[in-house]
Design a protein around this motif. Sequence first.
Motif, PDB file in Angstrom:
ATOM      1  N   THR A   1       0.832  -1.204   0.000  1.00 39.54           N
ATOM      2  CA  THR A   1       0.000   0.000   0.000  1.00 39.54           C
ATOM      3  C   THR A   1       0.864   1.251   0.000  1.00 39.54           C
ATOM      4  N   LEU A   2       1.959   1.242   0.767  1.00 41.92           N
ATOM      5  CA  LEU A   2       2.861   2.393   0.762  1.00 41.92           C
ATOM      6  C   LEU A   2       3.480   2.589  -0.621  1.00 41.92           C
ATOM      7  N   ALA A   3       3.855   1.480  -1.264  1.00 41.28           N
ATOM      8  CA  ALA A   3       4.399   1.568  -2.618  1.00 41.28           C
ATOM      9  C   ALA A   3       3.363   2.138  -3.581  1.00 41.28           C
ATOM     10  N   ALA A   4       2.102   1.762  -3.409  1.00 41.09           N
ATOM     11  CA  ALA A   4       1.037   2.293  -4.260  1.00 41.09           C
ATOM     12  C   ALA A   4       0.850   3.789  -4.032  1.00 41.09           C
ATOM     13  N   HIS A   5       0.893   4.217  -2.766  1.00 42.70           N
ATOM     14  CA  HIS A   5       0.808   5.656  -2.477  1.00 42.70           C
ATOM     15  C   HIS A   5       1.945   6.404  -3.166  1.00 42.70           C
ATOM     16  N   ALA A   6       3.161   5.888  -3.017  1.00 43.84           N
ATOM     17  CA  ALA A   6       4.316   6.555  -3.616  1.00 43.84           C
ATOM     18  C   ALA A   6       4.189   6.618  -5.134  1.00 43.84           C
ATOM     19  N   ALA A   7       3.691   5.530  -5.740  1.00 40.65           N
ATOM     20  CA  ALA A   7       3.568   5.472  -7.201  1.00 40.65           C
ATOM     21  C   ALA A   7       2.579   6.500  -7.734  1.00 40.65           C
ATOM     22  N   GLN A   8       1.564   6.839  -6.922  1.00 43.26           N
ATOM     23  CA  GLN A   8       0.585   7.823  -7.387  1.00 43.26           C
ATOM     24  C   GLN A   8       0.965   9.247  -6.984  1.00 43.26           C
ATOM     25  N   GLY A   9       2.167   9.401  -6.408  1.00 40.44           N
ATOM     26  CA  GLY A   9       2.672  10.739  -6.129  1.00 40.44           C
ATOM     27  C   GLY A   9       2.404  11.260  -4.748  1.00 40.44           C
ATOM     28  N   ASP A  10       1.890  10.437  -3.844  1.00 45.33           N
ATOM     29  CA  ASP A  10       1.689  10.876  -2.465  1.00 45.33           C
ATOM     30  C   ASP A  10       3.023  10.974  -1.739  1.00 45.33           C
ATOM     31  N   GLU A  11       3.102  11.863  -0.778  1.00 48.65           N
ATOM     32  CA  GLU A  11       4.273  11.977   0.081  1.00 48.65           C
ATOM     33  C   GLU A  11       4.148  10.928   1.181  1.00 48.65           C
ATOM     34  N   VAL A  12       5.138  10.055   1.329  1.00 48.99           N
ATOM     35  CA  VAL A  12       5.039   8.918   2.240  1.00 48.99           C
ATOM     36  C   VAL A  12       6.147   8.978   3.292  1.00 48.99           C
ATOM     37  N   HIS A  13       5.754   8.801   4.554  1.00 47.34           N
ATOM     38  CA  HIS A  13       6.675   8.770   5.685  1.00 47.34           C
ATOM     39  C   HIS A  13       6.462   7.485   6.471  1.00 47.34           C
ATOM     40  N   VAL A  14       7.510   7.065   7.158  1.00 45.52           N
ATOM     41  CA  VAL A  14       7.437   5.940   8.089  1.00 45.52           C
ATOM     42  C   VAL A  14       8.000   6.386   9.431  1.00 45.52           C
ATOM     43  N   LEU A  15       7.343   5.990  10.509  1.00 46.09           N
ATOM     44  CA  LEU A  15       7.856   6.180  11.868  1.00 46.09           C
ATOM     45  C   LEU A  15       8.095   4.818  12.488  1.00 46.09           C
ATOM     46  N   VAL A  16       9.320   4.551  12.916  1.00 41.35           N
ATOM     47  CA  VAL A  16       9.664   3.356  13.675  1.00 41.35           C
ATOM     48  C   VAL A  16       9.840   3.792  15.124  1.00 41.35           C
ATOM     49  N   VAL A  17       8.966   3.339  15.999  1.00 46.52           N
ATOM     50  CA  VAL A  17       8.890   3.887  17.350  1.00 46.52           C
ATOM     51  C   VAL A  17      10.028   3.410  18.250  1.00 46.52           C
ATOM     52  N   THR A  18      10.441   2.149  18.137  1.00 45.29           N
ATOM     53  CA  THR A  18      11.510   1.620  18.991  1.00 45.29           C
ATOM     54  C   THR A  18      12.787   1.420  18.186  1.00 45.29           C
TER      55      THR A  18
ATOM     56  N   PHE B   1      -9.763  -3.372   1.920  1.00 48.02           N
ATOM     57  CA  PHE B   1      -8.691  -4.073   1.212  1.00 48.02           C
ATOM     58  C   PHE B   1      -8.086  -3.142   0.163  1.00 48.02           C
ATOM     59  N   VAL B   2      -6.779  -3.168   0.039  1.00 48.68           N
ATOM     60  CA  VAL B   2      -6.088  -2.392  -0.989  1.00 48.68           C
ATOM     61  C   VAL B   2      -5.480  -3.361  -1.998  1.00 48.68           C
ATOM     62  N   ASP B   3      -5.790  -3.166  -3.247  1.00 50.07           N
ATOM     63  CA  ASP B   3      -5.246  -3.991  -4.328  1.00 50.07           C
ATOM     64  C   ASP B   3      -3.760  -3.656  -4.488  1.00 50.07           C
ATOM     65  N   VAL B   4      -2.894  -4.614  -4.178  1.00 50.81           N
ATOM     66  CA  VAL B   4      -1.446  -4.396  -4.293  1.00 50.81           C
ATOM     67  C   VAL B   4      -0.827  -5.309  -5.361  1.00 50.81           C
ATOM     68  N   THR B   5      -1.658  -5.744  -6.287  1.00 50.77           N
ATOM     69  CA  THR B   5      -1.182  -6.653  -7.329  1.00 50.77           C
ATOM     70  C   THR B   5       0.067  -6.117  -8.018  1.00 50.77           C
ATOM     71  N   ASP B   6       0.064  -4.831  -8.348  1.00 52.18           N
ATOM     72  CA  ASP B   6       1.177  -4.237  -9.086  1.00 52.18           C
ATOM     73  C   ASP B   6       2.363  -3.888  -8.185  1.00 52.18           C
ATOM     74  N   HIS B   7       2.207  -4.080  -6.870  1.00 54.54           N
ATOM     75  CA  HIS B   7       3.241  -3.644  -5.938  1.00 54.54           C
ATOM     76  C   HIS B   7       3.700  -4.764  -4.999  1.00 54.54           C
ATOM     77  N   LEU B   8       3.218  -5.978  -5.237  1.00 49.96           N
ATOM     78  CA  LEU B   8       3.598  -7.081  -4.365  1.00 49.96           C
ATOM     79  C   LEU B   8       5.085  -7.409  -4.492  1.00 49.96           C
ATOM     80  N   ASP B   9       5.607  -7.389  -5.697  1.00 48.75           N
ATOM     81  CA  ASP B   9       7.036  -7.668  -5.868  1.00 48.75           C
ATOM     82  C   ASP B   9       7.884  -6.629  -5.133  1.00 48.75           C
ATOM     83  N   ALA B  10       7.461  -5.374  -5.169  1.00 53.32           N
ATOM     84  CA  ALA B  10       8.189  -4.322  -4.459  1.00 53.32           C
ATOM     85  C   ALA B  10       8.148  -4.556  -2.958  1.00 53.32           C
ATOM     86  N   LYS B  11       7.006  -4.997  -2.448  1.00 51.27           N
ATOM     87  CA  LYS B  11       6.900  -5.298  -1.019  1.00 51.27           C
ATOM     88  C   LYS B  11       7.849  -6.427  -0.642  1.00 51.27           C
TER      89      LYS B  11
END
Length: 236
Positions: free
Chosen positions: A35-52, A174-184
């Motif tokens: 899903t994050l890869a799909a957001h990035a592919a459509q031009g959204d700004e994507v961030h991740v926070l790792v808490v620990t 559900f988010v269709d990640v068919t085109d982004h599963l390999d990237a995941k």
Amino acid sequence: MDSDTHTGGAKQSGDDTVLCIGAHPDDEVLGAGGTLAAHAAQGDEVHVLVVTEGSTAQYDDPSMVEQKREEARACADRLGVGEVHFGDLPDMRLDDVPHVEVNAVVESVVERVEPTVVYTHARQEVNRDHRAVYDSTVVATRPGSGVERVLAYETPSSTDWVGGGADQFEPTLFVDVTDHLDAKVAAFAEYESETRAFPHPRSEESLRARARTRGAAAGVAAAEAFCLVREVRETP
């Protein structure tokens, strides 16, 4: 909070700013990588926070903290994530950290990033760190925060190990990640310290099987599953 971030490029032109929150390095890709890869592919700004810091409870080696960070940065590059933020709280000990301190880590990144969409752990988890992050995300994204949608993801080898005596993860979106599963899958492989052999849930074969199963439930080839926690709309 540690101010270290990973920058992967200029801000994109998409409509959403996305923040994915995980307790440990690899939670973000396991739960929402496609899903994050799909957001990035459509031009959204994507961030991740790792808490620990994601290592002290498992490894008696301080250098593992930086290794996990390097793996998180490499994973982010694979997914198209713009920035990775590190909270540096103690791994597998968030139940001993005052709730307000976990809140502060999540709130500081929410205030800085100003996301419209947030992904976080589900409440139905074996891992107590995951549950603590969920609780703090709900606080940080409360009405008035500017966040329009909060979605909870499942975490292989945690959500699915809850057991029959407790509430189970029941996806509502559900988010269709068919085109982004390999990237995941390629992104998760960057976490050399976390990959396991099949049939462990954190193996390539299991990740692909889960995506196909969730996809079958949604009528697509591959999907990621989420629970809608909160959504604010201007129109019905």
